[in-house]
Design an enzyme around this catalytic site. Structure first.
Site, PDB file in Angstrom:
ATOM      1  N   ARG A   1     -12.443   6.867  -5.637  1.00 12.09           N
ATOM      2  CA  ARG A   1     -13.884   6.655  -4.344  1.00 12.09           C
ATOM      3  C   ARG A   1     -14.858   6.750  -4.508  1.00 12.09           C
ATOM      4  O   ARG A   1     -15.814   7.405  -3.513  1.00 12.09           O
ATOM      5  CB  ARG A   1     -13.115   8.347  -2.599  1.00 12.09           C
ATOM      6  CG  ARG A   1     -11.380   7.799  -2.468  1.00 12.09           C
ATOM      7  CD  ARG A   1     -11.915   9.226  -2.251  1.00 12.09           C
ATOM      8  NE  ARG A   1      -9.886   9.435  -1.258  1.00 12.09           N
ATOM      9  CZ  ARG A   1      -9.480  10.087  -0.376  1.00 12.09           C
ATOM     10  NH1 ARG A   1     -10.793  11.212   0.503  1.00 12.09           N
ATOM     11  NH2 ARG A   1      -8.733   9.843   0.065  1.00 12.09           N
TER      12      ARG A   1
ATOM     13  N   LYS B   1       3.924   8.020  -3.295  1.00 11.77           N
ATOM     14  CA  LYS B   1       3.794   8.927  -2.169  1.00 11.77           C
ATOM     15  C   LYS B   1       3.739   8.935  -0.898  1.00 11.77           C
ATOM     16  O   LYS B   1       3.438   8.476  -0.424  1.00 11.77           O
ATOM     17  CB  LYS B   1       1.679   9.144  -3.128  1.00 11.77           C
ATOM     18  CG  LYS B   1       1.089   9.799  -2.667  1.00 11.77           C
ATOM     19  CD  LYS B   1       0.044   9.329  -2.362  1.00 11.77           C
ATOM     20  CE  LYS B   1      -1.102   8.777  -2.188  1.00 11.77           C
ATOM     21  NZ  LYS B   1      -3.064   8.879  -2.039  1.00 11.77           N
TER      22      LYS B   1
ATOM     23  N   GLU C   1      -5.686  13.941 -10.943  1.00  8.88           N
ATOM     24  CA  GLU C   1      -5.976  12.054 -10.398  1.00  8.88           C
ATOM     25  C   GLU C   1      -6.982  11.654 -10.088  1.00  8.88           C
ATOM     26  O   GLU C   1      -8.304  12.842  -9.381  1.00  8.88           O
ATOM     27  CB  GLU C   1      -4.917  12.097  -9.461  1.00  8.88           C
ATOM     28  CG  GLU C   1      -4.956  11.138  -8.236  1.00  8.88           C
ATOM     29  CD  GLU C   1      -4.235  11.015  -7.073  1.00  8.88           C
ATOM     30  OE1 GLU C   1      -4.499  10.574  -6.183  1.00  8.88           O
ATOM     31  OE2 GLU C   1      -3.228  11.415  -6.721  1.00  8.88           O
TER      32      GLU C   1
END
Length: 207
Positions: free
Chosen positions: A44, A128, A40
């Site tokens: 960011r 999640k 993943e």
């Protein structure tokens, strides 16, 4: 194979923050060759889309998702780069519905019953649990799963080699997200050998 089934086979999803897209392919190689062909890549950093694209080109069969996806623009970038799914820190109905519209699975972040019910209402069954340890950890996961038969969770946040098995032992926990084997420091240092060792150790421990 459904996304849930696919992620379940990996058990752990390396959550990767990559500052330099030139490190993407060597990192992918370290993951693939040591038994964990999944990542993943978080949005960011500005290198995320380029990194996903480079990994996808080098390893077409690798399972690659985009993380920390906050808006439609990032969904478009992730999809164009070749991401197979997107992960978000929270549950933004606009982002969820946009993903559904353009046909890319999304795993939004939740940590309470109201958010879960909002996600279920949007037709989602995999979410999640984030930030996992800070939100009550294993006890909270068990408590949240109890009332919802259709829900599966991917705990992420504060998960490491010492506690990952505690989460994976819970029914309906599909996989966990973790950074310990792909820390930004190791990636920046280009220590592919150490990353490979940590990946092998993790795969062996969880097999």
């Amino acid at each position: 194979m459904s996304l849930i089934s696919k992620l379940q086979t990996f058990k752990i999803i390396p959550v990767v923050q990559i500052d330099d897209a030139n490190n993407a392919v060597p990192l992918a190689r370290a993951l693939v060759e040591n038994g964990l062909p999944v990542a993943e890549i978080t949005f960011r950093t500005d290198a995320a889309a380029q990194a996903i694209s480079a990994m996808r080109e080098a390893y077409p069969d690798m399972c690659i998702g985009a993380g920390t996806v906050l808006n439609k623009e990032q969904v478009d970038l992730a999809k164009a780069a070749g991401a197979e799914f997107v992960v978000a820190p929270g549950l933004n109905p606009n982002t969820v519905q946009y993903c559904q519209k353009v046909g890319i699975p999304i795993i939004p972040g939740i940590n309470n019953p109201s958010q879960i019910e909002q996600g279920l209402e949007l037709g989602l069954t995999l979410m999640k649990f984030f930030p996992a340890e800070a939100s009550g950890g294993v006890k909270m996961v068990k408590s949240l799963l109890a009332p919802y038969n259709d829900l599966s969770l991917m705990p992420t946040g504060g998960i490491n080699e010492n506690n990952v098995s505690n989460y994976l032992n819970i029914d309906k926990v599909v996989c966990c997200g973790g950074t310990w084997m792909v820390s930004p420091t190791l990636i920046t240092k280009q220590d592919w050998e150490e990353i490979g060792r940590l990946v092998r150790e993790t795969v062996k421990r969880l097999s």
